[in-house]
Design a protein around this motif. Structure first.
Motif, mmCIF file in Angstrom:
data_model
loop_
_atom_site.group_PDB
_atom_site.id
_atom_site.type_symbol
_atom_site.label_atom_id
_atom_site.label_comp_id
_atom_site.label_asym_id
_atom_site.label_seq_id
_atom_site.Cartn_x
_atom_site.Cartn_y
_atom_site.Cartn_z
ATOM 1 N N PRO A 14 22.509 -57.906 37.006
ATOM 2 C CA PRO A 14 22.986 -56.962 38.012
ATOM 3 C C PRO A 14 24.512 -56.879 38.045
ATOM 4 N N LYS A 15 25.190 -58.017 37.857
ATOM 5 C CA LYS A 15 26.644 -58.012 37.843
ATOM 6 C C LYS A 15 27.146 -57.204 36.651
ATOM 7 N N ASN A 16 26.527 -57.363 35.498
ATOM 8 C CA ASN A 16 26.934 -56.601 34.324
ATOM 9 C C ASN A 16 26.711 -55.112 34.542
ATOM 10 N N VAL A 17 25.608 -54.771 35.179
ATOM 11 C CA VAL A 17 25.329 -53.371 35.476
ATOM 12 C C VAL A 17 26.354 -52.848 36.473
ATOM 13 N N ALA A 22 31.090 -49.623 37.521
ATOM 14 C CA ALA A 22 32.469 -49.518 38.003
ATOM 15 C C ALA A 22 33.394 -49.038 36.888
ATOM 16 N N PHE A 23 33.180 -49.552 35.682
ATOM 17 C CA PHE A 23 33.993 -49.141 34.541
ATOM 18 C C PHE A 23 33.818 -47.650 34.257
ATOM 19 N N VAL A 24 32.573 -47.194 34.243
ATOM 20 C CA VAL A 24 32.294 -45.779 33.967
ATOM 21 C C VAL A 24 32.870 -44.899 35.074
ATOM 22 N N GLN A 25 32.716 -45.310 36.319
ATOM 23 C CA GLN A 25 33.279 -44.531 37.423
ATOM 24 C C GLN A 25 34.803 -44.456 37.315
ATOM 25 N N ASN A 26 35.435 -45.559 36.971
ATOM 26 C CA ASN A 26 36.883 -45.592 36.802
ATOM 27 C C ASN A 26 37.306 -44.689 35.639
#
Length: 74
Positions: A14-17, A22-26
């Motif tokens: 879940p943390k990786n997801v 967050a990375f994709v949103q950024n």
């Protein structure tokens, strides 16, 4: 035997997801900001070009008036 349930219950997934989300949103936000900046630059350049064309038309009309040439406008 490793089941999907065991995989889904692992603490790191879940943390990786969440990190990936967050990375994709950024990344998407950065892209949107860059596109907005480029769009603003294009609009500013179009406005500037319009002003230059207006000035050019006025200068041509002034030159035609000075030369005694009718510009054909009623």
């Amino acid at each position: 035997m490793d089941t999907g349930k065991d995989y889904m219950s692992s603490g790191s997934d879940p943390k990786n997801v969440q990190d990936l989300t967050a990375f994709v949103q950024n990344l998407l936000q950065n892209m949107q900001d860059k596109f907005q900046g480029m769009s603003d630059q294009i609009i500013n350049r179009i406005d500037d070009m319009g002003s230059r064309i207006d000035d050019l038309e006025k200068n041509i009309a002034d030159l035609m008036t000075q030369a005694g040439v009718d510009d054909g406008r009623a």
